[in-house]
Design an enzyme around this catalytic site. Sequence first.
Site, mmCIF file in Angstrom:
data_model
loop_
_atom_site.group_PDB
_atom_site.id
_atom_site.type_symbol
_atom_site.label_atom_id
_atom_site.label_comp_id
_atom_site.label_asym_id
_atom_site.label_seq_id
_atom_site.Cartn_x
_atom_site.Cartn_y
_atom_site.Cartn_z
ATOM 1 N N ASN A 100 19.614 47.008 51.124
ATOM 2 C CA ASN A 100 20.888 47.328 51.780
ATOM 3 C C ASN A 100 21.782 46.098 51.879
ATOM 4 O OD1 ASN A 100 19.093 46.239 53.687
ATOM 5 N ND2 ASN A 100 20.094 47.270 55.403
ATOM 6 N N ASN A 282 16.725 48.356 65.551
ATOM 7 C CA ASN A 282 16.487 49.719 65.087
ATOM 8 C C ASN A 282 15.260 49.762 64.185
ATOM 9 O OD1 ASN A 282 17.050 52.457 64.865
ATOM 10 N ND2 ASN A 282 18.224 52.180 62.987
ATOM 11 N N ASP A 309 10.675 42.891 59.460
ATOM 12 C CA ASP A 309 12.040 43.430 59.466
ATOM 13 C C ASP A 309 13.027 42.324 59.837
ATOM 14 O OD1 ASP A 309 14.219 45.092 59.260
ATOM 15 O OD2 ASP A 309 13.715 46.347 60.981
ATOM 16 N N PRO A 327 22.261 45.995 65.185
ATOM 17 C CA PRO A 327 20.820 45.998 65.457
ATOM 18 C C PRO A 327 20.069 45.064 64.521
ATOM 19 C CG PRO A 327 21.406 47.944 64.203
ATOM 20 C CD PRO A 327 22.690 47.211 64.473
#
Length: 436
Positions: A100, A282, A309, A327
């Site tokens: 992303n 998130n 993450d 987030p």
Amino acid sequence: MSTRSGSAAELAIRGAHVVDPSSGLDGVTDVVVRGGRVAAVGRGRPAARELDASGLFLFPGFVDLHAHWRTPGREDEEDLESGSSAAAAGGFTGVVMMPNTDPVLDRPALVSGLVRRAERESRVRAFVAAALHAGLAGERLTEMRLLKEAGALCVSDDGLGTQSAGVLRNGMLYARSAGLPVILHCEDRTLATGAVHEGAAAALAGVPGTPASAEDVATAAALVLAAETGARVHITHVSTALSAALVGFFRGRAAVTADTTPHHTTLTDELVFALDGLFRVNPPLRPGSDREGVVGALRDGILDFVATDHAPHAPEEKELPLEEAAPGFLGHETAFAALYTGLVLEGRLSLGRLVEAMSCGPGRWVGGLGSLSPGSPADLALVDLGEEWTVSRRTLASRSSNSPYLGRRLRGRVVGTMVGGEMVYDRMGARLGVRT
């Protein structure tokens, strides 16, 4: 990653307590490195160079299946050099970069370009996860065979999740035919409308919440489809007790693995009371009951791995009210220390299981990493389990500083990281000597 051939001369790492569940190692011994690989394990092996590692612990290098290095598009937040430096400082020798980015990694040219850049600029082994669907828009699938030829390790929908079960099913079938595993971000966005976990803490703080069902419903659907299609599926950042239990139910019914994060196993949604955008992430931090369920699943091997993450953000994206902040947390540099402090020292997870979850397991997932057996790549982390340190902006190698552990005192610190026989991070001082 730049050239990692290692030194031709043998290096003996002497006297460390070696923990490698993949090889059954758990004790003080020597590890000899030659030509970028582990040449031998055992006491007293001669070598031209020696590294005194007495008092330290030596693990196979950690492998992170989930990170955002913001390249291309947001190199102001992180780039390949800073992201890999942060990874090396945290003992990570391999990292999977999520798709992303800006632009999204949905075309072969973008994937191959990033692969080539990472070979030049990254201090550690960097792998590319390509997008499951074009633009991560959840509609048209990408050309997965071409993405694999371009160098993609896997495909993923991370960041947004796939909202159509039909698209997800077709994506799994295509990925299976292309021989690519799928990393899934399980979130139903029709339910995920808040900034934090929907529960007592959110209600008391007056902050709109997202129910646990936003994750649980999507996880259940993904697992059913994985069982039906036979695709190799990895569920990332599991944060609820029910999602962890669902993974356990489908063990043996589907080719599924799953990870959780350091923050979901060591922090809770009570941080919402700070009303600080720093603590928005998130999936959101959950209450203690979910945390305990997730920790238990990690301990029992239902959740296979820990992944960070790692999600850097510019200050202006986090220095906002909780509901408006972006987030995400930094993760590489604090992962081991947070888990060692919060789980191992508290008796909730064994050190061996932590090494399996951070090194051996994810190393097998990417292929050929996470082991100190002779012939394996000489990727390793040296850790001082006794060192206490306070997380601060000054201690972070990342371009960003959005760590939820800022100001916290942790125990256990990486002092040296080796990739392919080359030291890419070194806080050990004058421990390296030459035999005469």
